[in-house]
Scaffold this motif. Structure first.
Motif, PDB file in Angstrom:
ATOM      1  N   ASP A  42       1.087  -1.069   0.111  1.00  0.00           N
ATOM      2  CA  ASP A  42      -0.391  -0.250   0.122  1.00  0.00           C
ATOM      3  C   ASP A  42       1.041   1.612  -0.171  1.00  0.00           C
ATOM      4  O   ASP A  42       1.466   1.067   0.501  1.00  0.00           O
ATOM      5  N   SER A  43       0.489   2.579  -0.395  1.00  0.00           N
ATOM      6  CA  SER A  43       1.516   3.508  -0.774  1.00  0.00           C
ATOM      7  C   SER A  43       1.518   4.182   0.487  1.00  0.00           C
ATOM      8  O   SER A  43       2.099   5.234   0.512  1.00  0.00           O
ATOM      9  N   THR A  44       0.231   4.340   0.584  1.00  0.00           N
ATOM     10  CA  THR A  44      -0.053   4.445   2.133  1.00  0.00           C
ATOM     11  C   THR A  44       0.853   4.346   3.766  1.00  0.00           C
ATOM     12  O   THR A  44       1.607   5.063   4.343  1.00  0.00           O
ATOM     13  N   LEU A  45       1.326   3.285   3.398  1.00  0.00           N
ATOM     14  CA  LEU A  45       2.395   2.599   4.083  1.00  0.00           C
ATOM     15  C   LEU A  45       3.838   3.500   3.854  1.00  0.00           C
ATOM     16  O   LEU A  45       4.648   3.527   5.302  1.00  0.00           O
ATOM     17  N   VAL A  46       4.150   3.261   2.631  1.00  0.00           N
ATOM     18  CA  VAL A  46       5.583   5.065   2.653  1.00  0.00           C
ATOM     19  C   VAL A  46       4.972   6.316   3.442  1.00  0.00           C
ATOM     20  O   VAL A  46       6.421   6.493   3.774  1.00  0.00           O
ATOM     21  N   GLU A  47       3.915   6.483   3.196  1.00  0.00           N
ATOM     22  CA  GLU A  47       4.095   7.638   3.939  1.00  0.00           C
ATOM     23  C   GLU A  47       3.800   7.591   5.579  1.00  0.00           C
ATOM     24  O   GLU A  47       4.848   8.593   5.517  1.00  0.00           O
ATOM     25  N   LYS A  48       3.873   7.279   5.771  1.00  0.00           N
ATOM     26  CA  LYS A  48       3.562   6.452   7.219  1.00  0.00           C
ATOM     27  C   LYS A  48       5.243   6.433   7.906  1.00  0.00           C
ATOM     28  O   LYS A  48       5.689   7.165   8.575  1.00  0.00           O
ATOM     29  N   ILE A  49       6.240   5.159   7.178  1.00  0.00           N
ATOM     30  CA  ILE A  49       7.373   5.430   7.193  1.00  0.00           C
ATOM     31  C   ILE A  49       8.319   6.535   7.112  1.00  0.00           C
ATOM     32  O   ILE A  49       8.942   6.750   8.257  1.00  0.00           O
ATOM     33  N   LYS A  50       7.839   7.017   5.807  1.00  0.00           N
ATOM     34  CA  LYS A  50       8.141   8.935   6.364  1.00  0.00           C
ATOM     35  C   LYS A  50       8.294   9.759   6.755  1.00  0.00           C
ATOM     36  O   LYS A  50       9.108   9.958   7.388  1.00  0.00           O
ATOM     37  N   SER A  51       7.016   9.432   7.119  1.00  0.00           N
ATOM     38  CA  SER A  51       6.697  10.401   8.828  1.00  0.00           C
ATOM     39  C   SER A  51       7.280   9.939   9.713  1.00  0.00           C
ATOM     40  O   SER A  51       7.758  11.176  11.077  1.00  0.00           O
ATOM     41  N   GLU A  52       7.517   8.968   9.845  1.00  0.00           N
ATOM     42  CA  GLU A  52       8.047   8.594  11.312  1.00  0.00           C
ATOM     43  C   GLU A  52       9.787   8.425  11.047  1.00  0.00           C
ATOM     44  O   GLU A  52      10.136   9.069  12.020  1.00  0.00           O
ATOM     45  N   LEU A  53      10.741   8.178  10.071  1.00  0.00           N
ATOM     46  CA  LEU A  53      11.677   8.949   9.896  1.00  0.00           C
ATOM     47  C   LEU A  53      12.302  10.161   9.551  1.00  0.00           C
ATOM     48  O   LEU A  53      12.920  10.514  10.570  1.00  0.00           O
ATOM     49  N   TYR A  54      10.959  11.058   9.347  1.00  0.00           N
ATOM     50  CA  TYR A  54      11.037  12.084   9.924  1.00  0.00           C
ATOM     51  C   TYR A  54      11.346  13.734  11.577  1.00  0.00           C
ATOM     52  O   TYR A  54      12.515  13.532  11.736  1.00  0.00           O
ATOM     53  N   ARG A  55      10.022  12.163  11.985  1.00  0.00           N
ATOM     54  CA  ARG A  55       9.699  12.732  13.408  1.00  0.00           C
ATOM     55  C   ARG A  55      11.278  11.886  14.575  1.00  0.00           C
ATOM     56  O   ARG A  55      12.278  12.390  14.980  1.00  0.00           O
ATOM     57  N   ASN A  56      12.113  10.735  13.931  1.00  0.00           N
ATOM     58  CA  ASN A  56      13.520  10.665  14.408  1.00  0.00           C
ATOM     59  C   ASN A  56      14.144  11.162  14.159  1.00  0.00           C
ATOM     60  O   ASN A  56      15.050  11.420  15.055  1.00  0.00           O
ATOM     61  N   TYR A  57      14.079  11.615  12.522  1.00  0.00           N
ATOM     62  CA  TYR A  57      15.269  13.261  12.575  1.00  0.00           C
ATOM     63  C   TYR A  57      15.288  14.381  13.557  1.00  0.00           C
ATOM     64  O   TYR A  57      16.719  14.474  14.101  1.00  0.00           O
ATOM     65  N   LEU A  58      14.237  14.280  13.682  1.00  0.00           N
ATOM     66  CA  LEU A  58      14.219  15.889  14.462  1.00  0.00           C
ATOM     67  C   LEU A  58      14.724  15.756  15.598  1.00  0.00           C
ATOM     68  O   LEU A  58      15.185  16.484  16.198  1.00  0.00           O
ATOM     69  N   GLN A  59      13.865  14.379  16.342  1.00  0.00           N
ATOM     70  CA  GLN A  59      14.658  14.487  17.500  1.00  0.00           C
ATOM     71  C   GLN A  59      16.164  14.065  17.732  1.00  0.00           C
ATOM     72  O   GLN A  59      16.226  14.297  19.170  1.00  0.00           O
ATOM     73  N   SER A  60      16.731  13.294  16.290  1.00  0.00           N
ATOM     74  CA  SER A  60      18.087  13.387  16.986  1.00  0.00           C
ATOM     75  C   SER A  60      19.001  14.764  16.890  1.00  0.00           C
ATOM     76  O   SER A  60      19.577  14.218  17.537  1.00  0.00           O
ATOM     77  N   MET A  61      17.876  15.122  16.034  1.00  0.00           N
ATOM     78  CA  MET A  61      18.814  17.300  15.908  1.00  0.00           C
ATOM     79  C   MET A  61      18.805  17.496  17.136  1.00  0.00           C
ATOM     80  O   MET A  61      19.141  18.716  16.801  1.00  0.00           O
ATOM     81  N   GLU A  62      18.178  16.739  17.889  1.00  0.00           N
ATOM     82  CA  GLU A  62      18.299  17.422  19.713  1.00  0.00           C
ATOM     83  C   GLU A  62      19.059  17.436  20.199  1.00  0.00           C
ATOM     84  O   GLU A  62      19.295  17.750  21.309  1.00  0.00           O
ATOM     85  N   SER A  63      19.961  16.838  20.106  1.00  0.00           N
ATOM     86  CA  SER A  63      20.834  16.012  20.523  1.00  0.00           C
ATOM     87  C   SER A  63      22.469  16.478  20.277  1.00  0.00           C
ATOM     88  O   SER A  63      22.901  16.714  18.794  1.00  0.00           O
ATOM     89  N   ASN A  64      23.279  16.805  20.177  1.00  0.00           N
ATOM     90  CA  ASN A  64      23.932  17.827  20.072  1.00  0.00           C
ATOM     91  C   ASN A  64      25.412  16.946  20.271  1.00  0.00           C
ATOM     92  O   ASN A  64      26.748  16.969  18.737  1.00  0.00           O
ATOM     93  N   SER A  65      25.177  15.558  20.458  1.00  0.00           N
ATOM     94  CA  SER A  65      25.600  14.570  20.145  1.00  0.00           C
ATOM     95  C   SER A  65      25.985  13.332  18.902  1.00  0.00           C
ATOM     96  O   SER A  65      26.261  13.050  18.205  1.00  0.00           O
ATOM     97  N   TYR A  66      25.073  13.927  18.283  1.00  0.00           N
ATOM     98  CA  TYR A  66      24.237  13.013  17.385  1.00  0.00           C
ATOM     99  C   TYR A  66      25.091  14.124  15.760  1.00  0.00           C
ATOM    100  O   TYR A  66      25.082  13.488  15.506  1.00  0.00           O
ATOM    101  N   LYS A  67      24.637  15.480  15.978  1.00  0.00           N
ATOM    102  CA  LYS A  67      25.286  16.405  15.251  1.00  0.00           C
ATOM    103  C   LYS A  67      26.654  16.303  14.820  1.00  0.00           C
ATOM    104  O   LYS A  67      26.798  16.348  13.782  1.00  0.00           O
ATOM    105  N   GLY A  68      27.248  16.132  16.354  1.00  0.00           N
ATOM    106  CA  GLY A  68      28.873  16.000  16.020  1.00  0.00           C
ATOM    107  C   GLY A  68      28.981  14.290  15.523  1.00  0.00           C
ATOM    108  O   GLY A  68      30.023  14.529  14.002  1.00  0.00           O
ATOM    109  N   ASN A  69      28.450  13.941  15.700  1.00  0.00           N
ATOM    110  CA  ASN A  69      28.755  12.333  15.253  1.00  0.00           C
ATOM    111  C   ASN A  69      28.248  12.187  13.394  1.00  0.00           C
ATOM    112  O   ASN A  69      29.033  11.703  11.914  1.00  0.00           O
ATOM    113  N   MET A  70      27.185  13.049  13.391  1.00  0.00           N
ATOM    114  CA  MET A  70      26.281  13.064  12.274  1.00  0.00           C
ATOM    115  C   MET A  70      27.855  13.803  11.126  1.00  0.00           C
ATOM    116  O   MET A  70      28.274  13.905   9.490  1.00  0.00           O
ATOM    117  N   PHE A  71      28.128  15.346  11.837  1.00  0.00           N
ATOM    118  CA  PHE A  71      29.108  16.502  10.797  1.00  0.00           C
ATOM    119  C   PHE A  71      30.748  15.031  10.590  1.00  0.00           C
ATOM    120  O   PHE A  71      30.827  15.385   9.422  1.00  0.00           O
TER     121      PHE A  71
END
Length: 594
Positions: A42-71
């Motif tokens: 189902d194509s709606t599954l793609v949208e749900k997964i994208k929403s979850e990954l985007y939320r996880n990204y936003l939460q990860s960016m709250e961490s300076n440690s994550y940002k440092g490792n990302m860079f």
């Protein structure tokens, strides 16, 4: 991959222990990959997964440690920062067709299937090297350390937590208290509901909270409920401990009411299949078999036995036969009983607190009619003489050792002295324990020690130490640790280092905004009326080595110490243990429920 290298996809599957072959498990995976390649989803599954990954990204960016490792990862990939920060836009632009194309490109017949079967390979015993360990230059400073110390430091202005201004408290009802904290970073909310009862008072809750993660609202199904949760862009988990039963929800502020209402429908009329309870039993049966295979777990059970006797959590928990007899309806009723107790709710987000309060009042109908003391802080066994508890673990190549001593009643005014002593005596590589036992004598893989404050003011503190060492070094390692406890070396020259570390680390230990209100609640239960850093900072500034020595003399030097050992008695001269205290042999079976 985290480097400028080829990528790899790994799919890990564990066949059912009974009735499923590795080959059939592989075919199940290939069948699912085929669905991706043919677009059979189902194509709606793609949208749900994208929403979850985007939320996880936003939460990860709250961490300076994550940002440092990302860079750092971007640097290793020769990826520009601008390109890196385009991730959210690229993510949200992905379509179902993109996924089908990727699946067709990379998930063909050219793959490696690696089968791993149960076995017991012969272990090769490696002889110890014959050379002596190098003697460390204890009083010298490296060129790098001198250079590092010469770097000018920035005097950062300390920002203390304000118990009144940093959170918004609302009494929602007789049984509900709401604590709101502003989210200064993004539009992702987190809601934590701590019901004021745990499995110490309602034994079945230990298993009910696990089961509730597989429950669904009456009249629905688990698949439909999970789909609705994903559609609202939120995630949830239900967990607990001896003190609290907790529901955690994370999602977008724009879907707050929808997300909370979904969880409310689950909690009001949960439906649980008996097969899920049977799965819990199977998992617990496996866990209990494995826990006794590992000496570290047995050592933890022995320490719990020393601290609490027959009230140890390993003994008081339900037996396997009792867990097997649990019924789905019984667990559902146990979980629903938490509504009889009050709840502390912690919201982090950007919505109007009154709006949040109204939604929580309509959803979480905790009455507060029943009350128990929370958090649960059990009374410790008291020891009047040095004692050694020994559990024989056949063929254990290492000894797992704990040291325990009763401490004074906790007073928040003494926390600065506890911090200073802990850093001096057991503070990682700068502490006496690790240096003397591991670094200077190579007697242990791990070693540490500290005084542990309780969760409630007035309850007892205790001293805990640990060593992991080769079986044939057990006596020698205990001898060194015991000498540190009885005749702590005085190294007053370390006072300035300890003082600087405590002062500087205090400036960087402000709780993360998502943890702020829960941390304030925990501090208040310990007896703090303001940010503990405010209380401790002046003590740190005036710290003298005499403070550390006096704390040691008053609370450890002459106190009875209990030593817990799990190891192979055939590799240890157990008669030598008598010099450390009364020797008591304990059967492993005494430490665990059936």
């Amino acid at each position: 991959m985290p480097y400028n290298d080829h990528g790899v996809s790994i799919i890990f599957v564990v066949p059912k222990i009974l009735g499923q072959k590795l080959g059939s498990a592989e075919q199940l995976v290939l069948a699912e990959l085929k669905k991706l390649k043919t677009g059979d989803f189902d194509s709606t599954l793609v949208e749900k997964i994208k929403s979850e990954l985007y939320r996880n990204y936003l939460q990860s960016m709250e961490s300076n440690s994550y940002k440092g490792n990302m860079f750092a990862t971007a640097f290793g990939r020769y990826q520009t920062i601008d390109n890196l920060l385009q991730y959210p836009n690229k993510l949200m632009a992905i379509t179902k067709a993109d996924i089908v194309n990727i699946a067709q490109k990379y998930y063909g017949d050219n793959y490696l299937a690696f089968y791993s079967k149960m076995g017991f390979p012969k272990k090769q015993k490696i002889e110890k090297p014959g050379y002596k360990p190098l003697a460390a230059k204890k009083n010298e400073t490296s060129v790098y350390a001198k250079h590092f110390s010469a770097i000018p430091q920035t005097n950062q202005k300390q920002t203390f937590v304000d118990f009144d201004k940093d959170i918004n408290r609302i009494s929602v009802s007789e049984g509900l208290k709401l604590n709101c904290v502003k989210n200064p970073v993004n539009n992702v909310f987190s809601l934590t509901v701590n019901f004021q009862v745990g499995h110490k008072n309602i034994t079945e809750l230990k298993y009910a909270v696990d089961a509730m993660n597989y429950a669904f609202p009456e009249g629905s199904s688990l698949d439909k409920f999970k789909a609705a949760i994903a559609g609202s862009g939120c995630t949830y988990s239900i967990l607990g401990n001896e003190s609290y039963t907790t529901v955690e929800i994370t999602g977008f502020d724009s879907h707050f009411d929808e997300s909370v209402a979904l969880i409310g429908s689950l909690m009001e009329n949960p439906s649980l299949e008996q097969s899920k309870v049977e799965n819990l039993y199977d998992a617990e049966k496996t866990n209990r078999k494995l826990e006794r295979n590992e000496p570290e777990n047995v050592a933890d059970a022995l320490l719990s036995y020393v601290k609490y006797g027959k009230l140890s959590e390993y003994i008081q928990r339900l037996s396997l036969s009792e867990i097997k007899a649990l019924q789905a309806g019984q667990l559902v009723e146990s979980f629903k009983s938490v509504y009889d107790y009050g709840a502390d709710i912690h919201y982090v987000g950007n919505l109007d607190p009154e709006k949040v309060a109204a939604s929580c009042k309509a959803t979480f109908k905790a009455t507060g009619a029943k009350k128990v003391d929370t958090p649960v802080v059990m009374d410790l066994n008291q020891y009047a003489e040095n004692t050694v508890y020994f559990v024989h673990k056949k063929k254990a190549t290492q000894s797992n050792i704990y040291f325990f001593a009763n401490g004074p009643a906790y007073n928040p005014g003494n926390q600065a002295d506890i911090d200073a002593f802990n850093l001096y005596f057991g503070g990682d590589f700068s502490g006496l324990v690790l240096q003397e036992i591991r670094e200077y004598r190579s007697m242990a893989y791990r070693a540490g020690a500290k005084f542990v404050p309780p969760l409630l003011k007035g309850k007892e503190t205790y001293f805990i130490g640990n060593i992991g060492t080769q079986a044939d070094k057990t006596i020698e390692a205990i001898t060194v640790f015991d000498s540190l406890v009885r005749f702590m070396p005085s190294k007053a020259e370390r006072t300035e280092m300890i003082q600087q570390y405590l002062m500087l680390s205090a400036t960087s230990k402000r709780p993360h905004f998502r943890d702020l209100s829960e941390q304030i609640t925990a501090w208040q239960k310990q007896g703090f009326q303001t940010d503990p850093v405010q209380v401790k900072q002046k003590a740190y500034e005036n710290l003298k080595f005499d403070n550390i020595e006096q704390f040691y003399k008053n609370n450890l030097a002459k106190k009875p110490v209990v030593i817990c050992i799990v190891g192979d008695k055939n590799q240890i001269n157990t008669k030598e243990l008598n010099k450390f205290g009364k020797l008591v042999f304990v059967k492993e079976s005494e430490l665990f429920s059936k």
